[in-house]
Design a protein around this motif. Structure first.
Motif, PDB file in Angstrom:
ATOM      1  N   GLY A 175       0.832  -1.200   0.000  1.00  0.00           N
ATOM      2  CA  GLY A 175       0.000   0.000   0.000  1.00  0.00           C
ATOM      3  C   GLY A 175       0.859   1.239   0.000  1.00  0.00           C
ATOM      4  N   GLU A 176       0.195   2.395  -0.179  1.00  0.00           N
ATOM      5  CA  GLU A 176       0.936   3.638  -0.357  1.00  0.00           C
ATOM      6  C   GLU A 176       1.699   4.058   0.896  1.00  0.00           C
ATOM      7  N   GLU A 177       1.333   3.534   2.057  1.00  0.00           N
ATOM      8  CA  GLU A 177       2.010   3.903   3.295  1.00  0.00           C
ATOM      9  C   GLU A 177       3.276   3.096   3.549  1.00  0.00           C
ATOM     10  N   LEU A 178       3.516   2.049   2.772  1.00  0.00           N
ATOM     11  CA  LEU A 178       4.627   1.149   3.064  1.00  0.00           C
ATOM     12  C   LEU A 178       5.983   1.855   3.108  1.00  0.00           C
ATOM     13  N   PRO A 179       6.338   2.707   2.132  1.00  0.00           N
ATOM     14  CA  PRO A 179       7.635   3.402   2.229  1.00  0.00           C
ATOM     15  C   PRO A 179       7.739   4.270   3.480  1.00  0.00           C
ATOM     16  N   LYS A 180       6.652   4.931   3.862  1.00  0.00           N
ATOM     17  CA  LYS A 180       6.666   5.777   5.057  1.00  0.00           C
ATOM     18  C   LYS A 180       6.863   4.938   6.313  1.00  0.00           C
ATOM     19  N   LEU A 181       6.236   3.767   6.349  1.00  0.00           N
ATOM     20  CA  LEU A 181       6.359   2.894   7.516  1.00  0.00           C
ATOM     21  C   LEU A 181       7.783   2.370   7.653  1.00  0.00           C
ATOM     22  N   LYS A 182       8.384   1.994   6.538  1.00  0.00           N
ATOM     23  CA  LYS A 182       9.778   1.530   6.575  1.00  0.00           C
ATOM     24  C   LYS A 182      10.701   2.642   7.065  1.00  0.00           C
ATOM     25  N   GLN A 183      10.479   3.864   6.567  1.00  0.00           N
ATOM     26  CA  GLN A 183      11.308   4.990   6.991  1.00  0.00           C
ATOM     27  C   GLN A 183      11.082   5.311   8.465  1.00  0.00           C
ATOM     28  N   MET A 184       9.846   5.195   8.906  1.00  0.00           N
ATOM     29  CA  MET A 184       9.517   5.446  10.308  1.00  0.00           C
ATOM     30  C   MET A 184      10.267   4.476  11.215  1.00  0.00           C
ATOM     31  N   ALA A 185      10.244   3.189  10.846  1.00  0.00           N
ATOM     32  CA  ALA A 185      10.949   2.177  11.640  1.00  0.00           C
ATOM     33  C   ALA A 185      12.447   2.449  11.666  1.00  0.00           C
ATOM     34  N   ALA A 186      12.985   2.883  10.527  1.00  0.00           N
ATOM     35  CA  ALA A 186      14.418   3.192  10.458  1.00  0.00           C
ATOM     36  C   ALA A 186      14.757   4.413  11.310  1.00  0.00           C
ATOM     37  N   ASP A 187      13.922   5.450  11.235  1.00  0.00           N
ATOM     38  CA  ASP A 187      14.174   6.678  12.009  1.00  0.00           C
ATOM     39  C   ASP A 187      14.125   6.413  13.514  1.00  0.00           C
ATOM     40  N   LEU A 188      13.277   5.469  13.928  1.00  0.00           N
ATOM     41  CA  LEU A 188      13.148   5.133  15.349  1.00  0.00           C
ATOM     42  C   LEU A 188      14.163   4.082  15.790  1.00  0.00           C
ATOM     43  N   HIS A 189      14.977   3.612  14.824  1.00  0.00           N
ATOM     44  CA  HIS A 189      16.025   2.620  15.101  1.00  0.00           C
ATOM     45  C   HIS A 189      15.442   1.351  15.719  1.00  0.00           C
ATOM     46  N   LEU A 190      14.308   0.924  15.196  1.00  0.00           N
ATOM     47  CA  LEU A 190      13.660  -0.262  15.734  1.00  0.00           C
ATOM     48  C   LEU A 190      14.355  -1.522  15.245  1.00  0.00           C
ATOM     49  N   GLU A 191      14.371  -2.526  16.084  1.00  0.00           N
ATOM     50  CA  GLU A 191      15.000  -3.799  15.757  1.00  0.00           C
ATOM     51  C   GLU A 191      13.945  -4.886  15.613  1.00  0.00           C
ATOM     52  N   ARG A 192      14.283  -5.916  14.846  1.00  0.00           N
ATOM     53  CA  ARG A 192      13.446  -7.118  14.683  1.00  0.00           C
ATOM     54  C   ARG A 192      12.039  -6.769  14.166  1.00  0.00           C
ATOM     55  N   ILE A 193      11.981  -5.848  13.240  1.00  0.00           N
ATOM     56  CA  ILE A 193      10.730  -5.499  12.562  1.00  0.00           C
ATOM     57  C   ILE A 193      10.953  -5.712  11.069  1.00  0.00           C
ATOM     58  N   GLN A 194      10.062  -6.478  10.439  1.00  0.00           N
ATOM     59  CA  GLN A 194      10.229  -6.825   9.031  1.00  0.00           C
ATOM     60  C   GLN A 194       8.963  -6.465   8.244  1.00  0.00           C
ATOM     61  N   PHE A 195       9.161  -5.811   7.096  1.00  0.00           N
ATOM     62  CA  PHE A 195       8.065  -5.535   6.173  1.00  0.00           C
ATOM     63  C   PHE A 195       8.224  -6.510   5.007  1.00  0.00           C
ATOM     64  N   CYS A 196       7.361  -7.506   4.964  1.00  0.00           N
ATOM     65  CA  CYS A 196       7.531  -8.650   4.067  1.00  0.00           C
ATOM     66  C   CYS A 196       6.822  -8.487   2.734  1.00  0.00           C
ATOM     67  N   GLY A 197       6.051  -7.395   2.547  1.00  0.00           N
ATOM     68  CA  GLY A 197       5.313  -7.217   1.308  1.00  0.00           C
ATOM     69  C   GLY A 197       4.099  -8.138   1.241  1.00  0.00           C
ATOM     70  N   LYS A 198       3.571  -8.293   0.048  1.00  0.00           N
ATOM     71  CA  LYS A 198       2.402  -9.151  -0.143  1.00  0.00           C
ATOM     72  C   LYS A 198       2.847 -10.600  -0.207  1.00  0.00           C
ATOM     73  N   GLN A 199       2.292 -11.434   0.666  1.00  0.00           N
ATOM     74  CA  GLN A 199       2.684 -12.828   0.769  1.00  0.00           C
ATOM     75  C   GLN A 199       1.453 -13.713   0.942  1.00  0.00           C
ATOM     76  N   GLN A 200       1.611 -14.995   0.667  1.00  0.00           N
ATOM     77  CA  GLN A 200       0.596 -15.967   1.053  1.00  0.00           C
ATOM     78  C   GLN A 200       0.594 -16.053   2.579  1.00  0.00           C
ATOM     79  N   THR A 201      -0.570 -15.902   3.181  1.00  0.00           N
ATOM     80  CA  THR A 201      -0.625 -15.754   4.636  1.00  0.00           C
ATOM     81  C   THR A 201      -0.508 -17.053   5.441  1.00  0.00           C
ATOM     82  N   PRO A 202      -0.944 -18.230   4.952  1.00  0.00           N
ATOM     83  CA  PRO A 202      -0.935 -19.419   5.816  1.00  0.00           C
ATOM     84  C   PRO A 202       0.409 -19.734   6.471  1.00  0.00           C
TER      85      PRO A 202
END
Length: 386
Positions: free
Chosen positions: A251-278
């Motif tokens: 979605g359109e917020e994905l780049p902002k969310l990745k940048q937000m996590a980077a700016d906050l120096h968060l660890e062990r957070i992954q943005f995996c994109g669109k995937q099969q959920t099971p």
């Protein structure tokens, strides 16, 4: 063999179209012939199962100053449709001349929230008015009264639908009661609650879960508000160094969310994109939803079906119904308290025995929404109005 038509603005598109796709094979097994009418059918995106169980009919959309060469009413008469189910706002049985030109029965299927604004938007407006003295007069004198006027307009619309259509379908009993009260019905003859059904589990889910939090959904701001989960993780990741947070979706917020996590120096957070959920439901211990607006989110039931404990803001009657009883079938958090959300997660994350204790109950709750049970309710509705 009754002919049932579902009227969509676009197909495929979103949740409403997925509901039609899911129930079509089961309706066919009961002896119904299923049609989909739409002015925008993406034939190249149709699945083989859709093509097997659904007859797709392209129709022209009636405009204010023009009529299509072949209208929905023309197709209904030509195909002998017995019941039309209208999904969403793109078409109207009244505007399309269905009541005047055909003898078929009409169902209005409301897949959204009947009066979500009454629960969230009004409180939001009042909160802004109390926090900002400079805009107090604007909110109290203009915006809040306009909100009440808007709600009355919606009630008037619902009254017309109730009068004209043969049935008015909503997603849960709480929405049904809201409508009955809003329309001041002494006797309800038409409003029926039919939840969204869930397909059988695609894999045999393990009940031995990893220390993972999981978000599944669109990365959008207005409705999903995924940035709230990033801020919640900021409160938790150092307290729980053996846990991780996975985000599935685009979605359109994905780049902002990745940048937000980077700016906050968060660890062990992954943005995996669109995937099969099971495969992700198979491993995650806790599923998180942070939405501002939700009607009857299937993602919560999917988590329950996999033995994943769902946590969500109590932002609507639909969310509350899926996760009730609170603390047994999931965890409801007061809207939109991020500190309370973090503490609810912390309690679950620090107590493996609590998560294990809740698993049988979330599995049992998901079973209530088994699609075969839901299709029986559709069958009962069709038989009643026919």
């Amino acid at each position: 063999m009754p002919n049932i038509g579902f009227v969509h603005g676009r197909y495929p598109y979103g949740g409403g179209e997925k509901v039609t796709s899911n129930i079509a094979p089961y309706l066919s097994a009961l002896g119904y012939k299923v049609f989909v009418f739409s002015s925008r059918i993406a034939h190249q995106q149709l699945t083989e199962e859709d093509k097997q169980y659904i007859t797709f009919v392209d129709i022209g959309k009636t405009r204010l100053f023009s009529r299509p060469k072949v209208s929905l009413a023309d197709q209904v008469n030509a195909l002998g449709i017995d019941v039309l189910v209208f999904i969403g706002k793109s078409f109207s049985a009244t505007r399309e001349g269905i009541f005047q030109k055909t003898s078929c029965k009409c169902v209005f299927a409301h897949y959204g929230i009947t009066f979500w604004q009454a629960e969230n938007k009004l409180n939001e407006l009042k909160a802004k008015a109390s926090r900002d003295p400079f805009s107090f007069l604007c909110y109290q004198g203009v915006k809040i009264p306009l909100f009440h006027i808007g709600k009355q307009i919606k009630i008037a619309k619902y009254k017309l639908i109730y009068q004209r259509y043969h049935a008015f379908m909503v997603l849960c009993e709480a929405y049904k009661q809201e409508l009955i009260e809003a329309l001041q019905l002494k006797v309800n003859e038409k409003i029926v609650a039919i939840p969204i059904g869930i397909q059988p589990a695609p894999i045999s889910y393990s009940m031995e879960k990893k220390k993972q939090l999981l978000y599944v959904g669109r990365m959008t701001h207005t409705d999903k508000r995924v940035e709230r989960l990033v801020l919640v993780w900021q409160q938790l990741y150092q307290r729980f160094p053996d846990w991780e947070f996975l985000f599935l979706g685009e979605g359109e917020e994905l780049p902002k969310l990745k940048q937000m996590a980077a700016d906050l120096h968060l660890e062990r957070i992954q943005f995996c994109g669109k995937q099969q959920t099971p495969p992700y439901y198979d491993q995650a211990a806790i599923s998180c939803l942070s939405s501002q607006i939700e009607g009857f989110p299937l993602v919560l039931i999917e988590a329950q079906q996999a033995g994943v404990i769902p946590v969500a803001f109590a932002c609507s009657a639909g969310v509350r119904e899926i996760l009730s009883p609170n603390g047994k079938c999931g965890v409801l958090v007061p809207p939109f308290d991020l500190t309370a959300y973090a503490e609810a997660l912390a309690q679950l994350m620090s107590d493996a025995s609590l998560r294990k204790q809740m698993q049988p109950q979330v599995l049992e709750k998901a079973a209530q929404y088994n699609i075969e049970n839901i299709v029986k309710q559709w069958d009962a509705l069709f038989k009643k109005i026919l």
